[in-house]
Design an enzyme around this catalytic site. Structure first.
Site, short mmCIF file in Angstrom:
data_model
loop_
_atom_site.label_atom_id
_atom_site.label_comp_id
_atom_site.label_asym_id
_atom_site.label_seq_id
_atom_site.Cartn_x
_atom_site.Cartn_y
_atom_site.Cartn_z
N ASP A 1 -3.38 -13.04 3.13
CA ASP A 1 -5.19 -12.13 4.09
C ASP A 1 -3.60 -12.26 5.70
O ASP A 1 -3.70 -13.27 5.50
CB ASP A 1 -5.68 -13.21 3.68
CG ASP A 1 -7.26 -11.90 4.30
OD1 ASP A 1 -6.83 -11.18 5.29
OD2 ASP A 1 -7.74 -12.48 3.94
N THR B 1 -6.06 -3.21 -1.92
CA THR B 1 -5.88 -2.10 -1.97
C THR B 1 -4.89 -1.57 -2.86
O THR B 1 -4.60 -0.31 -2.52
CB THR B 1 -6.89 -1.21 -1.37
OG1 THR B 1 -5.95 -1.16 -0.15
CG2 THR B 1 -8.11 -1.52 -1.01
N ALA C 1 -1.08 0.96 12.94
CA ALA C 1 -1.64 1.90 12.29
C ALA C 1 -2.56 2.34 12.50
O ALA C 1 -3.97 1.85 11.62
CB ALA C 1 -1.38 1.93 10.84
N TYR D 1 -14.81 1.55 9.64
CA TYR D 1 -13.33 1.80 9.85
C TYR D 1 -13.20 2.81 11.11
O TYR D 1 -12.11 1.10 11.90
CB TYR D 1 -12.93 2.81 8.73
CG TYR D 1 -11.41 3.09 8.67
CD1 TYR D 1 -10.96 2.58 8.31
CD2 TYR D 1 -11.24 4.57 8.90
CE1 TYR D 1 -9.30 2.69 8.18
CE2 TYR D 1 -9.92 4.49 8.53
CZ TYR D 1 -9.54 3.95 8.16
OH TYR D 1 -7.43 4.61 8.59
N SER E 1 -4.86 -2.40 5.92
CA SER E 1 -6.52 -1.74 6.04
C SER E 1 -6.99 -1.38 4.84
O SER E 1 -6.03 -0.37 4.61
CB SER E 1 -6.66 -1.40 7.14
OG SER E 1 -8.59 -0.93 7.13
N GLY F 1 0.87 -1.81 -0.11
CA GLY F 1 0.23 0.18 0.11
C GLY F 1 0.82 1.33 0.09
O GLY F 1 1.66 1.37 0.46
N ARG G 1 -9.81 10.03 -1.56
CA ARG G 1 -8.91 10.65 -1.02
C ARG G 1 -8.75 12.03 -1.36
O ARG G 1 -8.31 12.33 -2.71
CB ARG G 1 -7.82 10.41 -0.16
CG ARG G 1 -8.27 9.20 0.97
CD ARG G 1 -6.89 8.60 1.65
NE ARG G 1 -6.16 7.14 1.26
CZ ARG G 1 -5.70 7.38 1.06
NH1 ARG G 1 -5.34 7.19 2.66
NH2 ARG G 1 -4.87 5.55 0.83
P1 NAD Z 1 -3.21 1.64 1.32
O1 NAD Z 1 -4.90 1.15 0.89
O2 NAD Z 1 -2.47 2.46 0.00
O3 NAD Z 1 -3.02 0.31 1.78
C1 NAD Z 1 -3.07 -0.64 2.48
C2 NAD Z 1 -2.65 -1.45 2.34
O4 NAD Z 1 -2.94 -3.34 3.07
C3 NAD Z 1 -3.01 -2.68 0.87
O5 NAD Z 1 -1.56 -2.96 0.44
C4 NAD Z 1 -4.23 -3.55 0.74
O6 NAD Z 1 -4.82 -4.55 0.25
C5 NAD Z 1 -3.05 -4.20 2.85
N1 NAD Z 1 -4.69 -5.27 2.82
C6 NAD Z 1 -5.99 -4.43 3.37
N2 NAD Z 1 -6.77 -5.80 4.07
C7 NAD Z 1 -5.78 -6.81 3.93
C8 NAD Z 1 -5.66 -8.02 4.64
N3 NAD Z 1 -6.44 -8.56 5.40
N4 NAD Z 1 -4.70 -9.14 4.25
C9 NAD Z 1 -3.89 -8.31 3.58
N5 NAD Z 1 -3.08 -6.98 3.80
C10 NAD Z 1 -4.57 -5.46 3.37
O7 NAD Z 1 -3.18 2.29 2.79
P2 NAD Z 1 -3.01 3.89 3.46
O8 NAD Z 1 -3.02 5.28 3.43
O9 NAD Z 1 -0.89 2.92 2.85
O10 NAD Z 1 -3.20 3.23 4.85
C11 NAD Z 1 -1.93 2.31 5.91
C12 NAD Z 1 -2.49 2.06 7.24
O11 NAD Z 1 -2.19 3.11 7.38
C13 NAD Z 1 -4.42 1.58 7.25
O12 NAD Z 1 -4.44 0.97 8.54
C14 NAD Z 1 -4.76 2.38 7.53
O13 NAD Z 1 -6.53 2.95 8.32
C15 NAD Z 1 -4.08 3.76 8.17
N6 NAD Z 1 -3.99 5.68 8.19
C16 NAD Z 1 -3.67 5.46 7.10
C17 NAD Z 1 -3.71 6.96 6.57
C18 NAD Z 1 -3.13 7.97 5.57
O14 NAD Z 1 -3.74 8.77 5.60
N7 NAD Z 1 -2.90 7.79 4.74
C19 NAD Z 1 -4.23 7.87 8.08
C20 NAD Z 1 -4.49 7.19 8.76
C21 NAD Z 1 -5.28 5.78 9.11
#
Ligand code: NAD
Length: 317
Positions: A57, A36, A115, A146, A76, A11, A187
């Site tokens: 997963d 995602t 996270a 969420y 997530s 991600g 976003r």
């Molecule tokens: P993203 O969607 O780019 O990355 C999330 C990754 O998790 C993806 O690669 C997805 O394939 C993987 N994933 C989801 N469910 C899974 C599962 N069951 N098993 C294995 N992999 C799984 O999102 P991001 O922005 O990089 O967010 C990363 C983390 O940071 C998340 O937990 C998110 O809640 C948290 N977060 C992000 C932000 C932000 O502004 N980007 C803000 C608050 C919290």
């Protein structure tokens, strides 16, 4: 070499964290089921023998041979578009997935970092948001899959800490942006940047007076790393407190891209928080955290990446 395991590694944030952990001298196991995420975000590591990718997963138990120094749980769906599409998966990864990460950390004696998110504060009635505020979350609204998953994950980590003495860290991440975000994840940063690059009108929700604070990815990872190295078990906000209205943000995008595209207004989604701004006093006191990258500079840094990828996507259509 000491090793860490990072979930959500394909991600946006997870892939940048992989790079950071490698730079810090750790071997890295990245786990992701690509719901995602995208392997493109890890393509630059294809020949790096210190990095191993596991397509899994995390709701299935995590099996790792040998020692581990850390487990970073970044898996997530994270944008509203994604968790509206995958509400059950979001609840499961926050609950069962986090449980499996904590079990692995317990088994290996590894330090765990979750996270977590500013969404734990819901539509906050305290501004700026301070860690001692318990939040204003609608437990049955469209965002609850969420928000409640993340709140449950925090509770689970605290239980593992209290009951099994696992070293847990809870990072409440505020709106972060940078390269490797999906252009269509809904976003505000990728959405407005890619529309402006494509010469389309910029659509914003509500009247644009709602505020957001924007954290550049490098600042976020600096906070993540310092928190992981600290002794703090309770939640810590990591973000940039500079606050902008969405309309101001759209205007910054217009001036960055260099042309005046129309701004369109559409209805505010249900439970969309009106104000978000971290109080980062705690992170500052604990480990000297201070974001360095101003919004203008951060946008300039990631603009070329967004431009390249918007054009690539267009030429692939
Ligand atoms: P993203 O969607 O780019 O990355 C999330 C990754 O998790 C993806 O690669 C997805 O394939 C993987 N994933 C989801 N469910 C899974 C599962 N069951 N098993 C294995 N992999 C799984 O999102 P991001 O922005 O990089 O967010 C990363 C983390 O940071 C998340 O937990 C998110 O809640 C948290 N977060 C992000 C932000 C932000 O502004 N980007 C803000 C608050 C919290």
């Amino acid at each position: 070499m000491p090793r860490v395991l990072i979930t959500g590694a394909a991600g946006f944030l997870g892939s940048h964290l992989v790079d950071r952990a490698l730079r810090e001298g750790f071997d890295v196991i990245g786990v992701d089921n690509l719901i995602t995420g995208n392997l493109r975000n890890l393509a630059h590591l294809a020949d790096d023998s210190r990095f191993t990718f596991v397509n899994q997963d995390i709701c299935e138990p995590l099996k790792v041979e040998g020692d581990l120094a850390g487990v970073f749980n970044f898996a997530s769906p994270a944008s509203p578009i994604d968790y509206y599409e995958y509400p059950i998966e979001t609840l499961r990864v926050g609950s069962e997935g986090t449980l499996n990460c904590l079990e692995l950390a317990r088994e290996k004696g590894a330090r765990f970092l979750q996270a977590s998110t500013s969404e734990c504060y819901g539509d906050p009635q305290v501004h700026p948001q301070v860690e001692s505020y318990w939040g204003n979350v609608n437990p049955v609204g469209p965002r609850s899959c969420y928000d409640e998953a993340k709140r449950y994950a925090e509770a689970l980590a605290m239980a593992y800490h209290r009951h099994y003495k696992v070293e847990t860290r809870l990072m409440r991440i505020f709106n972060t942006y940078g390269s490797r975000m999906r252009l269509d994840d809904g976003r505000v940063v990728p959405s407005l940047l890619s529309k402006a690059i494509r010469g389309e009108a910029l659509t914003i929700f509500g009247d644009g007076s709602q505020t957001r604070s924007f954290t550049y990815v490098d600042d976020l990872l600096e906070g993540a790393w310092r928190l992981w190295e600290s002794d703090e078990v309770y939640p810590v906000n990591v973000g940039n407190p500079e606050e902008y209205t969405i309309l101001e943000f759209a205007e910054k995008v217009q001036s960055l891209v260099g042309s005046q595209h129309e701004i369109l207004f559409s209805p505010l989604p249900k439970d969309d928080p009106l104000r978000r701004k971290p109080d980062i006093t705690k992170a500052n006191k604990l480990f000297g955290y201070e974001p360095k990258v101003k919004l203008n500079e951060g946008l300039e840094r990631c603009f070329p990446w967004f431009k390249e990828h918007a054009l690539l996507e267009d030429s692939a259509k």
